[in-house]
Write an enzyme that holds these catalytic residues in place. Structure first.
Site, PDB file in Angstrom:
ATOM      1  N   GLU A  65      39.473  69.851 -17.159  1.00 28.96           N
ATOM      2  CA  GLU A  65      40.482  68.794 -17.171  1.00 28.96           C
ATOM      3  C   GLU A  65      40.910  68.445 -15.749  1.00 28.96           C
ATOM      4  OE1 GLU A  65      44.926  67.946 -19.091  1.00 28.96           O
ATOM      5  OE2 GLU A  65      44.124  69.990 -19.059  1.00 28.96           O
ATOM      6  N   LYS A 152      43.570  60.927 -22.425  1.00 31.05           N
ATOM      7  CA  LYS A 152      44.402  61.876 -23.153  1.00 31.05           C
ATOM      8  C   LYS A 152      45.510  61.136 -23.896  1.00 31.05           C
ATOM      9  CE  LYS A 152      46.600  66.368 -22.234  1.00 31.05           C
ATOM     10  NZ  LYS A 152      46.907  67.341 -21.159  1.00 31.05           N
ATOM     11  N   CYS A 186      42.731  69.460 -23.465  1.00 25.87           N
ATOM     12  CA  CYS A 186      43.805  70.460 -23.449  1.00 25.87           C
ATOM     13  C   CYS A 186      44.548  70.501 -24.792  1.00 25.87           C
ATOM     14  CB  CYS A 186      44.737  70.203 -22.271  1.00 25.87           C
ATOM     15  SG  CYS A 186      45.615  71.687 -21.714  1.00 25.87           S
TER      16      CYS A 186
END
EC number: 3.5.5.1
Length: 346
Positions: A65, A152, A186
């Site tokens: 990430e 995200k 994540c």
């Protein structure tokens, strides 16, 4: 963003004497640290790892990430409720400068690196659109094509102060000759509805770039592999204090009391898990480096004999998910001509 229609479809395995051809793919995770505030050096570092992975036969290479631009672990940005801090503004300016435009010159370079090394490349990056930043995953083909991106959907905790939210227009799963490829970043992996959307798109190579190096994270990755009937590749940075800018305010002092150069700030934990729940490689909590496994795509069918969460083990008559894939724009401009045409169609 390229659609899956532009991609080659998965090659059908034609049985020969009752035995299907090999479906083995070598996949590699790069567990390494960003070069903070130096995006060209970060891409140089990434290229060295990609070359190494490709030389060892990797067909897919995954990075953590925010690898390009940097995951801002412990950065303060002067944030406190009701407080505006000039030093924080300056830090955000530096962080914004390290982010990349998508598409842009850095994306073109990464595409070329993927082409030269004949790999599918999945890269975590901090994307900038105007002055809003996004935590993004970039996808590249071995032909040097930028396939597209995933932003995200939900930044976690103070990430929301510096990153914008993605929308449903960037949740792709790409149909490739090595498997159907997608990503969750994540703690998106803790969002069951998002996972379900990826399962419904047929994801087989489930990439999970993360900043979570906890041992508890391993349990989540194991669960997702079994739940989704897919291979899970989780990539986390291994960072030491020496990798961060030399300024005490870059790290929350209550988290990291040890300021020694070699003290570990992010312990990695990159891992590769099969749809049957077998840990194939990793987790590596020790150092920077490559985590590699040879995966058998036939394990997906083996796993889904008993459980297919969006197929034979679903109950759409009782539970049903709707996903909005329309881009979310804050401003839409409509010209007089367009408005007149719209009115005439009513």
């Amino acid at each position: 963003m390229s659609s899956t229609k532009d991609m080659s479809t998965v090659q059908n395995a034609t049985p020969f004497n009752g035995v299907a051809p090999s479906t083995t793919v070598r996949v590699t995770i790069v567990q390494s640290s960003t070069v903070y505030n130096d995006t060209p050096a970060t891409i140089d570092k990434a290229e060295k790892y990609i070359v190494e992975a490709a030389s060892k036969g990797a067909e897919l290479v995954l990075f953590p990430e925010g690898f390009i631009g940097g995951y801002p672990r412990g950065f303060r940005f002067g944030l406190a409720v009701g407080v505006h801090n000039e030093e924080g503004r300056d830090e955000f300016r530096k962080y914004h400068a390290s982010a990349i435009h998508v598409p842009g010159p850095e994306v073109a370079r990464l595409a070329d690196v993927a082409r030269k090394n004949h790999v599918y490349l999945v890269m975590g990056a901090i994307e900038k659109e105007g002055y809003t930043l996004y935590c993004t995953v970039l996808f590249f083909s071995p032909q040097g094509q930028f396939l597209g991106k995933h932003r995200k959907l939900m930044p976690t905790s103070l990430e929301r102060c510096i990153w914008g939210q993605g929308d449903g227009s960037t949740i792709p799963v790409y149909d490739t000759p090595i498997g159907k490829l997608g990503a969750a970043i994540c703690w998106e992996n803790r969002m069951p509805l998002y996972r379900t959307a990826l399962y419904a798109k047929g994801i087989e190579l489930y990439c999970a770039p993360t900043a979570d190096g906890s041992k508890e994270w391993q349990s989540s990755m194991l669960h997702i592999a079994i739940e989704g009937g897919c291979f899970v590749l989780s990539a986390c940075q291994f960072c030491q204090r020496k990798h961060f800018p030399d300024h005490p305010d870059y790290l929350f002092t209550d988290w990291y009391d040890d300021k020694e150069h070699d003290s570990i700030v992010s312990q990695g934990g990159s891992v590769i898990i099969s749809p049957l729940g077998q840990v194939l490689a990793g987790p590596n909590f020790e150092s920077e480096g490559l985590v590699t496994a040879d995966i058998d795509l036939g394990d997906i069918a083996r796993a889904k004999l008993y459980f297919d969460s969006v197929g034979h083990y679903s109950r759409p008559d009782v539970l049903h998910l709707t996903v909005n894939e329309h881009p979310r724009k804050s401003v839409t401009f409509v010209t007089k001509v367009e408005k007149a045409e719209d009115d005439s169609n009513k």
